[in-house]
Scaffold this motif. Structure first.
Motif, short mmCIF file in Angstrom:
data_model
loop_
_atom_site.label_atom_id
_atom_site.label_comp_id
_atom_site.label_asym_id
_atom_site.label_seq_id
_atom_site.Cartn_x
_atom_site.Cartn_y
_atom_site.Cartn_z
N GLY A 11 40.41 25.67 -18.06
CA GLY A 11 41.31 26.82 -17.92
C GLY A 11 41.52 27.17 -16.46
O GLY A 11 42.64 27.45 -16.02
N THR A 15 45.01 27.32 -14.34
CA THR A 15 45.40 28.52 -13.60
C THR A 15 45.66 28.20 -12.14
O THR A 15 46.65 28.65 -11.56
CB THR A 15 44.27 29.57 -13.68
N ILE A 18 49.00 26.44 -11.60
CA ILE A 18 50.13 27.38 -11.67
C ILE A 18 50.18 28.22 -10.38
O ILE A 18 51.23 28.40 -9.78
CB ILE A 18 49.99 28.33 -12.88
N ARG A 312 33.89 44.05 -15.28
CA ARG A 312 34.78 44.80 -14.40
C ARG A 312 34.89 44.08 -13.04
O ARG A 312 35.95 44.01 -12.45
CB ARG A 312 34.24 46.21 -14.23
N VAL A 314 34.80 40.97 -12.50
CA VAL A 314 35.72 39.83 -12.62
C VAL A 314 37.12 40.27 -12.23
O VAL A 314 37.84 39.59 -11.50
CB VAL A 314 35.72 39.30 -14.07
N VAL A 315 37.52 41.47 -12.71
CA VAL A 315 38.87 41.95 -12.43
C VAL A 315 38.99 42.46 -11.00
O VAL A 315 40.03 42.35 -10.38
CB VAL A 315 39.24 43.05 -13.45
N PRO A 318 39.53 40.20 -6.67
CA PRO A 318 40.62 40.07 -5.69
C PRO A 318 40.74 41.31 -4.82
O PRO A 318 41.05 41.22 -3.64
CB PRO A 318 41.87 39.91 -6.56
N THR A 364 38.11 32.76 -5.35
CA THR A 364 38.12 33.78 -6.40
C THR A 364 37.81 33.17 -7.75
O THR A 364 37.01 33.69 -8.52
CB THR A 364 39.51 34.46 -6.46
N LEU A 365 38.47 32.03 -8.02
CA LEU A 365 38.25 31.37 -9.30
C LEU A 365 36.79 30.97 -9.48
O LEU A 365 36.19 31.16 -10.54
CB LEU A 365 39.12 30.12 -9.39
N ARG A 368 34.69 33.88 -10.17
CA ARG A 368 34.96 34.36 -11.53
C ARG A 368 34.20 33.51 -12.53
O ARG A 368 33.64 34.03 -13.50
CB ARG A 368 36.45 34.26 -11.78
N ASP A 387 35.97 34.34 -25.79
CA ASP A 387 37.00 35.22 -25.28
C ASP A 387 36.36 36.19 -24.30
O ASP A 387 35.15 36.35 -24.25
CB ASP A 387 37.66 35.97 -26.42
N ARG A 388 37.23 36.85 -23.54
CA ARG A 388 36.75 37.81 -22.57
C ARG A 388 36.19 39.05 -23.24
O ARG A 388 36.72 39.51 -24.24
CB ARG A 388 37.91 38.22 -21.69
N PRO A 390 36.08 42.91 -23.21
CA PRO A 390 36.94 43.91 -22.57
C PRO A 390 36.16 44.77 -21.58
O PRO A 390 34.97 44.95 -21.74
CB PRO A 390 37.42 44.76 -23.72
#
Lengths: 390, 364
Positions: A11, A15, A18, A312, A314-315, A318, A364-365, A368, A387-388, A390
């Motif tokens: 994955g 990413t 892209i 958190r 992870v988000v 950046p 960053t990747l 992560r 899955d992540r 939340p």
């Protein structure tokens, strides 16, 4: 776990592809004119230069050339002539060093304060802690950095404190002078990072071993002390100790700034997550068992709160990285990624912009991925569902 | 008719309970007050221009105004009292080229400290800082609101579509979100600003582009996981059985439940967007003449250090505090909205405070 890792890696690769594609076209289409437009040239000279740089060809073709060489880690040459990879590697040294050091300080700090604030009923402690954390979290990075710099300058005498540009190889603080042709500052920084990471890994293994063999928990403070002391000893043994200490001192502005910038969010998330667990049944059980309040807080509530904190992060990665890039551009200490990227934007040096941003993306990747693996190790549900959280 | 009034009554009750939830979070209330104060400053500015500052644009205009208190200094060979005397060499450096000993040098003070005429003092160019702070609120609000709306709309749309359609749609959108998360927004803005806008990006476009990045990235990821958990609830199955199409499911049944959390994303987007805009303005990539980022830059620049010797603290702090307070207040409001959006954690936080006494007894 293996299949989880595999899925995440695949994955990540998609990413990344892209991201780089978008970046390449964004930068090439949006930056007006090109490198040659900043010189006064006749039409023939300009055409000749464009041809030699390869920017006269169609964009798709340029993209293909760039991608196929980037696949083997060759980021091409900047328009200035130097290899992009070398420049990014040197600039990355500062960024990685500061990021690692700041995270090692700010994560425990935020976590510890958040823990105390969640379990503290006294308003005089909780309200100011939260308010300051919010202010720091929303503060403007350059101003924070500026204030930290002022503080450090006032705290240390000018003889002790020097920025990296002021470092003189002949007069380096401790240890024997180190000729500059043997090791540049980025090279020393990379070695420092490598040594410290190795020491951290060893400390973690030691902690695990003590637990497995003696069945006793080592207090986190002891582990932290081991890491710091081990790093210092490691730097000392590696033969460039004086420089290492001086460089670390020069970077303290950036480290301090990034700590101030990032601890607030960790505090806020820990606090919120721990308050969520307070009325959970397992906390009631722990209390009913007669566990001391401290154990309930640290071993039952805080551990459950670790998950939301990590997800958190992870988000927020950046955001922290951007903050760091801004800080570092402000002070130009050790010239890291920030200075590199802004310089490249100013010079319209597209290969350098794309290369540098791509490396920031890879970093960053990678971080992560590390965080996601940590979350998966903590929470089996993630591994199963894939899955992540939340 | 009856049904409609019952529904409106229910809606009113819902509003009242949401408002009570919000008000129970003290920090959120403080945040709301500060936001209202900032919004009020837009009115205050107009009012000041209509009354006190009327016809005084030459002094109070935030971009082109000029005013400097004059300090009379006697030119001397050797300074004994720096408040009334100045070295001849320094006077010449400061622009009084043929200064001789005994002359009176009328030195304009720039930046000037706070006074009754200039509440926050003046900046190194002699402009009124209070007027600049008020003027800076406009671009901040434009950037913030545009970013907030774009983030919320884009984030909840992507989340709803992902959760309802699943499969390859979800896979593509998730990958897009991951990609957007890799792009550091302020840097992206600067590339876009330097490129498409020739170095000057208007607050509206800045907010919009920030919103696109934040909406695709953070907001979409948070909202998507919430949407997935809602899709597992019985009322969605009921709607499906009743024959709702997937589009109807997404827009009529799922979206309303996403709105509160989208509200949280909205307010946090304001924080990021305003700080990013401050940074772009700091680097002079902003279209508007007066904004808080540019003020901070002004406070730190060599111009300030040259004329004032040191940093223009009044300009730096005014800009920095304005930007920090502005974004912090929006963040605090987002905490209150979060209490409404996620009643689960809110009820616990409430219980914690209400059962305070009981809790302590249990502990001892």
């Amino acid at each position: 776990m293996i299949s989880f890792l595999g899925r995440r890696l695949l994955g990540g690769l998609i990413t990344l592809t892209i991201f780089i594609t978008a970046l390449f076209f964004l930068v090439n289409v949006l930056i007006p004119g090109d490198w040659t437009s900043q010189f006064i040239l006749t039409a023939e000279e300009r055409a000749a230069r464009q041809e030699s740089l390869g920017i006269d060809r169609p964009l798709i073709e340029q993209f293909w050339t760039w991608m196929s060489s980037a696949a083997v880690l060759d980021l091409g040459k900047s328009f200035g002539g130097s290899p992009v990879f070398d420049r990014v590697r040197d600039a990355m040294a500062t960024t990685v060093f500061v990021f690692v050091a700041a995270t090692v300080i700010s994560f425990p700090l935020g976590y510890w304060l958040g823990r105390a604030s969640a379990w503290n009923e006294r308003r005089w402690f909780t309200m100011p802690t939260t308010a300051i954390a919010v202010l720091m979290f929303t503060a403007f990075p350059p101003v924070i950095a500026f204030l930290v710099e002022r503080g450090i300058r006032n705290l240390l005498s000018p003889e002790t404190y020097r920025t990296t540009t002021q470092l003189d190889p002949e007069r380096w603080g401790f240890g024997p002078p180190f000729p500059e042709d043997v090791a540049t500052i980025p090279q020393i920084l990379w070695r420092m990072v490598a040594i410290s990471l190795f020491v951290f890994a060893v400390a973690l293994v030691v902690r695990w071993a003590i637990r497995a063999v003696f069945g006793r928990r080592v207090p986190p403070g002891v582990i932290a002390a081991m890491m710091v002391f081990g790093s210092l000893v490691g730097w000392r043994l590696s033969g460039f100790s004086g420089q290492a200490f001086d460089i670390a001192l020069a970077m303290s502005i950036l480290i301090g700034g990034l700590v101030v910038l990032s601890y607030g969010e960790i505090l806020l998330v820990t606090d919120a997550a721990m308050i969520d667990t307070r009325t959970e049944d397992f906390i009631l059980t722990a209390r009913a068992k007669g566990l001391p309040e401290r154990a309930v807080r640290d071993r039952h509530s805080a551990r459950a709160a670790l998950l939301p904190v990590l997800s958190r992060l992870v988000v927020s990665l950046p955001y922290f990285l951007t903050g760091l890039v801004i800080l570092e551009y402000m002070f130009g200490v050790g010239s890291g990624m920030g200075s590199l990227i802004f310089e490249a934007i100013n010079d319209q040096d597209t290969p350098l912009i794309v290369g540098a941003m791509a490396v920031v993306g890879v970093m960053t990747l990678g971080l992560r991925l590390v965080l996601e693996v940590a979350i998966a190790a903590l929470d089996p549900r993630v591994r199963l569902i894939g899955d992540r959280v939340p | 008719m009856i049904a409609r009034s019952a529904r409106s009554q229910m809606r009113r009750r819902q509003w009242a309970s949401d408002a009570a939830t919000f008000m129970s979070n003290r920090l959120a209330v403080i945040g709301l007050i500060v936001v209202v104060l900032f919004a009020g400053s837009l009115v205050v500015r107009q009012a000041l221009w209509a009354t006190v500052w009327e016809g005084q644009a030459r002094i109070y205009d935030p971009a082109t105004g000029y005013d400097a208190p004059i300090l009379s200094l006697v030119v001397v060979e050797e300074v004994t009292d720096p408040d009334t005397e100045i070295l001849r060499g320094h006077a010449r450096l400061d622009g009084f080229l043929d200064a001789e000993v005994g002359d009176v040098f009328e030195k304009p003070i720039q930046p000037a400290p706070p006074s009754s005429k200039h509440w926050f003092g003046t900046d190194p160019f002699g402009r009124d800082v209070f007027s600049m702070v008020l003027a800076g609120a406009t671009p901040a609000f434009v950037v913030g609101i545009t970013a907030a709306v774009t983030t919320a709309v884009l984030g909840s749309l992507i989340a709803a579509v992902s959760a309802v359609f699943r499969g390859w749609v979800d896979a593509v959108l998730s990958k897009l979100s991951d990609t957007a998360l890799l792009l550091p927004a302020p840097l992206a803005m600067i590339i876009v600003g330097a490129g498409a806008f020739g170095g000057d990006i208007t607050p509206f476009w800045f907010g919009f582009l920030y919103g696109v990045i934040a909406g695709l990235g953070t907001a979409a990821i948070v909202l998507r996981s919430h949407a997935l958990s809602i899709m597992g609830r019985p009322f969605i199955d009921a709607a499906r059985v009743a024959g709702a199409s997937r589009t109807r499911l997404a827009f009529r049944h799922l979206l309303p439940h996403l709105l509160p959390l989208a509200g949280v994303s909205m307010f946090t987007a304001v924080v990021g967007a305003v700080v990013a805009h401050g940074f772009a303005a700091w680097l002079s990539f902003a279209d508007d003449l007066v904004n808080w980022g540019a003020m901070m830059f002004m406070g730190l620049t060599p111009i300030a250090r040259f004329s004032g010797g040191d940093i223009a603290w009044n300009v730096l702090l005014a800009g920095a505090l304005a930007i920090s307070l502005f974004s912090a207040s929006f963040y605090l409001v987002s905490l209150g909205v979060r209490d409404i959006a996620l009643p689960h954690s809110q009820s616990r936080a409430l219980r914690r405070h209400r059962h305070h006494g009981l809790d302590l007894r249990a502990r001892s």
